[in-house]
Design a protein around this motif. Structure first.
Motif, PDB file in Angstrom:
ATOM      1  N   HIS A  99       6.393 -11.341 -10.414  1.00 41.70           N
ATOM      2  CA  HIS A  99       6.942 -10.474  -8.959  1.00 41.70           C
ATOM      3  C   HIS A  99       6.513 -11.602  -7.764  1.00 41.70           C
ATOM      4  O   HIS A  99       5.324 -12.004  -7.366  1.00 41.70           O
ATOM      5  CB  HIS A  99       5.677  -9.179  -8.833  1.00 41.70           C
ATOM      6  CG  HIS A  99       5.817  -8.657  -7.733  1.00 41.70           C
ATOM      7  ND1 HIS A  99       5.046  -7.821  -7.176  1.00 41.70           N
ATOM      8  CD2 HIS A  99       6.915  -8.606  -6.712  1.00 41.70           C
ATOM      9  CE1 HIS A  99       5.384  -6.964  -6.216  1.00 41.70           C
ATOM     10  NE2 HIS A  99       6.683  -7.481  -5.716  1.00 41.70           N
ATOM     11  N   ASP A 100       7.685 -11.786  -7.299  1.00 43.63           N
ATOM     12  CA  ASP A 100       7.549 -12.663  -6.154  1.00 43.63           C
ATOM     13  C   ASP A 100       8.625 -11.998  -5.136  1.00 43.63           C
ATOM     14  O   ASP A 100      10.011 -11.671  -5.436  1.00 43.63           O
ATOM     15  CB  ASP A 100       8.284 -14.089  -6.510  1.00 43.63           C
ATOM     16  CG  ASP A 100       8.037 -15.191  -5.541  1.00 43.63           C
ATOM     17  OD1 ASP A 100       7.282 -14.853  -4.524  1.00 43.63           O
ATOM     18  OD2 ASP A 100       8.471 -16.412  -5.638  1.00 43.63           O
ATOM     19  N   GLY A 101       8.112 -11.671  -3.923  1.00 45.10           N
ATOM     20  CA  GLY A 101       8.972 -11.020  -3.018  1.00 45.10           C
ATOM     21  C   GLY A 101       9.288  -9.868  -3.230  1.00 45.10           C
ATOM     22  O   GLY A 101       8.427  -8.992  -3.820  1.00 45.10           O
ATOM     23  N   ARG A 102      10.645  -9.181  -3.428  1.00 43.78           N
ATOM     24  CA  ARG A 102      10.982  -7.923  -3.587  1.00 43.78           C
ATOM     25  C   ARG A 102      11.382  -8.008  -5.336  1.00 43.78           C
ATOM     26  O   ARG A 102      12.049  -7.018  -5.658  1.00 43.78           O
ATOM     27  CB  ARG A 102      12.212  -7.506  -2.784  1.00 43.78           C
ATOM     28  CG  ARG A 102      11.977  -7.187  -1.407  1.00 43.78           C
ATOM     29  CD  ARG A 102      12.886  -6.652  -0.396  1.00 43.78           C
ATOM     30  NE  ARG A 102      14.028  -7.562  -0.599  1.00 43.78           N
ATOM     31  CZ  ARG A 102      15.010  -7.320  -1.060  1.00 43.78           C
ATOM     32  NH1 ARG A 102      15.408  -6.153  -1.697  1.00 43.78           N
ATOM     33  NH2 ARG A 102      16.111  -8.378  -1.048  1.00 43.78           N
ATOM     34  N   TYR A 103      11.221  -9.366  -5.647  1.00 41.06           N
ATOM     35  CA  TYR A 103      11.915  -9.494  -7.101  1.00 41.06           C
ATOM     36  C   TYR A 103      10.724  -9.282  -8.347  1.00 41.06           C
ATOM     37  O   TYR A 103       9.699 -10.094  -8.237  1.00 41.06           O
ATOM     38  CB  TYR A 103      12.614 -10.573  -7.314  1.00 41.06           C
ATOM     39  CG  TYR A 103      14.058 -10.718  -6.595  1.00 41.06           C
ATOM     40  CD1 TYR A 103      15.009 -10.423  -7.175  1.00 41.06           C
ATOM     41  CD2 TYR A 103      13.989 -10.574  -5.200  1.00 41.06           C
ATOM     42  CE1 TYR A 103      16.391 -10.524  -6.613  1.00 41.06           C
ATOM     43  CE2 TYR A 103      15.226 -10.549  -4.625  1.00 41.06           C
ATOM     44  CZ  TYR A 103      16.411 -10.573  -5.310  1.00 41.06           C
ATOM     45  OH  TYR A 103      17.580 -10.495  -4.603  1.00 41.06           O
ATOM     46  N   ILE A 104      10.911  -8.623  -9.380  1.00 44.58           N
ATOM     47  CA  ILE A 104      10.124  -8.441 -10.462  1.00 44.58           C
ATOM     48  C   ILE A 104      10.881  -9.044 -11.720  1.00 44.58           C
ATOM     49  O   ILE A 104      12.063  -8.263 -12.028  1.00 44.58           O
ATOM     50  CB  ILE A 104       9.440  -7.240 -10.864  1.00 44.58           C
ATOM     51  CG1 ILE A 104       8.465  -6.978  -9.782  1.00 44.58           C
ATOM     52  CG2 ILE A 104       8.776  -7.409 -11.960  1.00 44.58           C
ATOM     53  CD1 ILE A 104       8.020  -5.634  -9.626  1.00 44.58           C
ATOM     54  N   THR A 105      10.799 -10.110 -12.160  1.00 42.75           N
ATOM     55  CA  THR A 105      11.499 -10.745 -13.601  1.00 42.75           C
ATOM     56  C   THR A 105      10.519 -10.762 -14.546  1.00 42.75           C
ATOM     57  O   THR A 105       9.682 -11.147 -14.361  1.00 42.75           O
ATOM     58  CB  THR A 105      12.212 -12.054 -13.057  1.00 42.75           C
ATOM     59  OG1 THR A 105      11.247 -12.990 -12.832  1.00 42.75           O
ATOM     60  CG2 THR A 105      13.171 -12.006 -12.145  1.00 42.75           C
ATOM     61  N   SER A 106      11.410 -10.242 -15.904  1.00 40.25           N
ATOM     62  CA  SER A 106      10.564 -10.017 -16.935  1.00 40.25           C
ATOM     63  C   SER A 106      11.189 -10.878 -18.035  1.00 40.25           C
ATOM     64  O   SER A 106      12.198 -11.155 -18.296  1.00 40.25           O
ATOM     65  CB  SER A 106      10.401  -8.556 -17.354  1.00 40.25           C
ATOM     66  OG  SER A 106      10.286  -8.408 -18.794  1.00 40.25           O
ATOM     67  N   ALA A 107      10.238 -11.334 -19.089  1.00 37.81           N
ATOM     68  CA  ALA A 107      10.567 -11.744 -20.237  1.00 37.81           C
ATOM     69  C   ALA A 107      11.537 -11.009 -21.058  1.00 37.81           C
ATOM     70  O   ALA A 107      12.607 -11.440 -21.826  1.00 37.81           O
ATOM     71  CB  ALA A 107       9.432 -12.609 -21.279  1.00 37.81           C
ATOM     72  N   GLY A 108      11.469  -9.726 -20.840  1.00 39.96           N
ATOM     73  CA  GLY A 108      12.222  -8.678 -21.697  1.00 39.96           C
ATOM     74  C   GLY A 108      11.927  -8.306 -22.989  1.00 39.96           C
ATOM     75  O   GLY A 108      10.533  -8.884 -23.227  1.00 39.96           O
ATOM     76  N   GLY A 109      12.694  -7.844 -23.969  1.00 35.43           N
ATOM     77  CA  GLY A 109      12.088  -7.460 -25.443  1.00 35.43           C
ATOM     78  C   GLY A 109      10.977  -6.337 -24.981  1.00 35.43           C
ATOM     79  O   GLY A 109      10.762  -5.585 -24.131  1.00 35.43           O
ATOM     80  N   ASP A 110      10.269  -6.398 -26.036  1.00 38.43           N
ATOM     81  CA  ASP A 110       8.745  -5.346 -25.769  1.00 38.43           C
ATOM     82  C   ASP A 110       7.905  -5.481 -24.606  1.00 38.43           C
ATOM     83  O   ASP A 110       7.334  -4.792 -24.049  1.00 38.43           O
ATOM     84  CB  ASP A 110       7.981  -5.565 -27.071  1.00 38.43           C
ATOM     85  CG  ASP A 110       6.984  -4.478 -27.034  1.00 38.43           C
ATOM     86  OD1 ASP A 110       7.346  -3.344 -26.605  1.00 38.43           O
ATOM     87  OD2 ASP A 110       5.828  -4.619 -27.844  1.00 38.43           O
ATOM     88  N   ARG A 111       8.305  -6.869 -24.227  1.00 39.84           N
ATOM     89  CA  ARG A 111       7.450  -7.078 -22.727  1.00 39.84           C
ATOM     90  C   ARG A 111       7.772  -6.375 -21.764  1.00 39.84           C
ATOM     91  O   ARG A 111       7.083  -6.283 -20.601  1.00 39.84           O
ATOM     92  CB  ARG A 111       7.367  -8.759 -22.530  1.00 39.84           C
ATOM     93  CG  ARG A 111       6.848  -9.447 -23.716  1.00 39.84           C
ATOM     94  CD  ARG A 111       5.125  -9.759 -23.643  1.00 39.84           C
ATOM     95  NE  ARG A 111       4.581  -8.506 -23.704  1.00 39.84           N
ATOM     96  CZ  ARG A 111       4.346  -7.838 -24.749  1.00 39.84           C
ATOM     97  NH1 ARG A 111       4.732  -8.384 -25.944  1.00 39.84           N
ATOM     98  NH2 ARG A 111       3.713  -6.729 -24.868  1.00 39.84           N
ATOM     99  N   SER A 112       8.872  -6.048 -21.898  1.00 39.32           N
ATOM    100  CA  SER A 112       9.763  -5.009 -20.492  1.00 39.32           C
ATOM    101  C   SER A 112       8.810  -3.961 -20.266  1.00 39.32           C
ATOM    102  O   SER A 112       8.858  -3.533 -19.038  1.00 39.32           O
ATOM    103  CB  SER A 112      11.059  -4.362 -20.895  1.00 39.32           C
ATOM    104  OG  SER A 112      11.810  -5.549 -21.492  1.00 39.32           O
ATOM    105  N   PHE A 113       7.892  -3.444 -21.245  1.00 39.34           N
ATOM    106  CA  PHE A 113       6.963  -2.346 -20.569  1.00 39.34           C
ATOM    107  C   PHE A 113       5.851  -2.903 -19.639  1.00 39.34           C
ATOM    108  O   PHE A 113       5.288  -2.228 -18.746  1.00 39.34           O
ATOM    109  CB  PHE A 113       6.272  -1.957 -21.842  1.00 39.34           C
ATOM    110  CG  PHE A 113       7.027  -0.930 -23.022  1.00 39.34           C
ATOM    111  CD1 PHE A 113       7.250   0.376 -22.529  1.00 39.34           C
ATOM    112  CD2 PHE A 113       7.442  -1.536 -24.091  1.00 39.34           C
ATOM    113  CE1 PHE A 113       8.092   1.405 -23.258  1.00 39.34           C
ATOM    114  CE2 PHE A 113       8.152  -0.444 -24.837  1.00 39.34           C
ATOM    115  CZ  PHE A 113       8.486   0.751 -24.492  1.00 39.34           C
ATOM    116  N   ASP A 114       5.745  -4.264 -19.808  1.00 37.47           N
ATOM    117  CA  ASP A 114       4.669  -4.922 -19.017  1.00 37.47           C
ATOM    118  C   ASP A 114       5.084  -4.855 -17.481  1.00 37.47           C
ATOM    119  O   ASP A 114       4.211  -4.363 -16.506  1.00 37.47           O
ATOM    120  CB  ASP A 114       4.438  -6.288 -19.516  1.00 37.47           C
ATOM    121  CG  ASP A 114       3.694  -6.367 -20.737  1.00 37.47           C
ATOM    122  OD1 ASP A 114       3.059  -5.401 -21.290  1.00 37.47           O
ATOM    123  OD2 ASP A 114       3.776  -7.697 -21.388  1.00 37.47           O
ATOM    124  N   ALA A 115       6.279  -5.143 -17.297  1.00 36.36           N
ATOM    125  CA  ALA A 115       6.771  -5.259 -16.013  1.00 36.36           C
ATOM    126  C   ALA A 115       6.804  -3.902 -15.376  1.00 36.36           C
ATOM    127  O   ALA A 115       6.471  -3.592 -14.270  1.00 36.36           O
ATOM    128  CB  ALA A 115       8.092  -6.157 -16.086  1.00 36.36           C
TER     129      ALA A 115
END
Lengths: 243, 243
Positions: free
Chosen positions: A190-206
Motif C-alpha cells: 500500500h503506497d499512496g492511493r495504490y494497493i497492489t497485490s501478488a494476486g491469486g489466493d493472496r488477493s484476500f489479504d489485500a
C-alpha cells in the motif's frame, strides 16, 4: 398500400425495439443496487479476467454491507462492453456497466483484477487504458491484483511508487517500468492511493487489509470469518505507509 | 394487399428470429470448449451462489489443462435456466448449460458451491434436487463447498457418511441430517465418492486435495503455485480414506 406498409413497418420496428434490447441492458436496469452514501467499488473486467482476482476482493468488499456502523461498499463490474465477458477460466459474466456506453456512478475504489493479456495486448487497448487513467486520478483507492499492476503502470501509476505483482512476473514489471519500486516476496503493498497485490489466493489479504484500514480490525476479522480465513495482518508479508 | 402484408409479416418474423435469440444461447453454441477425453467437472449455479465457493474449485480444476501428461478437466456451469444467474455478491453469470433444457455432457465431477438459500428455499426446489440426485449417482466425485452439503444431503448423500460444512452451520447440518457423521474444525472431508468442504477460502484446499488425489503432489503443487498458495496437505486439517 402506403398505410398498411407503414403500419407493418412500425410493427417491425416496434418488434425490433422490444426484442433487440440485450439481456445485459435489461439486467442493468435493475442492477447493481447502488445504495446511496456507500463507497462505490468498481471492478474492471474483460475477456480473460482471472476469476479469483475478481471474486476475492469483490466478496470481501460486498460483505461489508452486513457490518454495522460503517460506510459499506457497493460493488459492481465495469467493462468496455455490456456484452458477456468470458473469464480466463470460462465463466461467462455480464458486466454491470460499459465504460464506453454508460454514464458511470462516481468510483471511490477502482479494482483492476488480472487478465490473461495484461502483459501484452490489453496494454494496447487505448480506450481501456485511458478509462483507467481517468478513473484512477479521481478514485480514493486504486487496487490491482496479480498482473493488474501492468495496467495501472501503463495508465500512469506514479514513478517511484512501491508496488508488487504476481511473483513470476516481478522481473517483467521491473523491466517494463524501471522507475517503479517493485517489491517481491510480499502479499501486497500500500503506497499512496495504490494497493497492489501478488494476486491469486493472496488477493484476500489485500482486500481484508483495505477493510481493516477503512473500518478497523474487528470488521476485518468478521469479514475474514465469513470466508473461513484466519486473518492476522501481522502474519502477512506486506508494506504499508509507516513501514 | 395479401402479398405485401405477407412479405412484411415474413420480414417481421425474420427480424424476431434474428434478434430474439438470447446471448446466453448464442454464447453456449461456442462454449464451453469440451475437449474429448478430459474429465467433465460441472459446477451447479443458481441465484445467490457464493462467488468464492464457485471460483476457487473452478480455477484449480480449469488450470489442470496446462499440466502435462494428465487427464485434465473441462469445467462448465449448469443451472436450472440459461438466463443470467446473479451470485450472492452480485456477479451476473450466464450458465453454460440449463439442466431443464439441454442435453448435458457426461459429468465425472459434480461440484455444488454454496448459495444463499441452501438451508431453506433451495432445498424445496424439487427439480434441482432431483437433478443433483441423478447426477451424483453417476459421478465419479461429488464435491460440496460450504452449505452445498445441505443440497447433497437432501439429494441423498449416504447415511453415516463423514462430511463437513461451513463452520457456523455444523449444528444445523447435524440437526437436519442426524444420520450423517458431521466433522468440525476441519477444512474438508473425503468419504466414499464425496468431498465436502468448509467453504470460503478453504475451498481451495478441497480442490487441491482432489487434484493431488487424481494427479499426484507435483501437479497439485504446480496448481497451487499458480494461485500463490503454499500448498501442504499435511498442514490442512482434513479426513480422507485411510485416516
Amino acid at each position: 398500400m402506403k398505410g398498411p406498409r407503414s403500419l407493418f413497418s412500425v410493427l417491425t420496428l416496434l418488434a425490433l425495439a422490444i426484442c433487440c434490447k440485450h439481456p445485459d441492458k435489461s439486467a442493468r436496469r435493475s442492477w447493481p443496487d447502488l445504495v446511496p452514501g456507500r463507497l462505490n467499488a468498481a471492478f474492471l473486467i474483460m475477456d480473460g479476467v482471472y476469476n479469483t482476482e475478481l471474486t476475492a476482493p469483490m466478496d470481501i468488499f460486498h460483505h461489508t454491507r452486513f457490518r454495522d456502523s460503517i460506510r459499506a461498499m457497493n460493488v459492481f463490474t465495469v467493462a468496455g462492453t455490456r456484452q458477456p465477458v468470458r473469464s480466463f477460466e470460462g465463466l461467462q459474466i455480464l458486466p454491470d456497466f460499459g465504460y464506453l456506453e454508460d454514464s458511470l456512478p462516481p468510483i471511490d475504489i477502482l479494482v483492476v483484477p488480472s487478465a490473461e493479456h495484461h502483459l501484452d495486448s490489453d496494454l494496447q487497448d487505448a480506450a481501456m487504458i485511458a478509462w483507467v487513467r481517468r478513473t484512477a486520478q479521481q478514485a480514493r483507492i486504486v487496487m490491482s491484483l496479480c498482473d493488474g499492476a501492468f495496467v495501472l503502470a501503463t495508465a500512469g501509476m506514479p514513478d517511484s511508487l512501491r508496488c508488487t505483482t504476481f511473483p513470476d512476473d516481478i522481473g517483467r514489471l521491473r523491466e517494463m517500468f524501471p522507475a517503479l519500486r517493485v517489491l517481491e516476496n510480499i502479499s501486497f503493498v500500500h503506497d499512496g492511493r495504490y494497493i497492489t497485490s501478488a494476486g491469486g489466493d493472496r488477493s484476500f489479504d489485500a482486500a481484508l487489509y483495505l477493510c481493516q484500514h477503512l473500518y478497523g480490525k474487528k470488521v476485518a476479522d468478521q469479514l475474514a470469518h465469513g470466508l473461513v480465513i484466519g486473518w492476522d495482518l501481522d502474519s502477512v508479508p506486506h508494506w504499508k505507509p509507516g513501514d
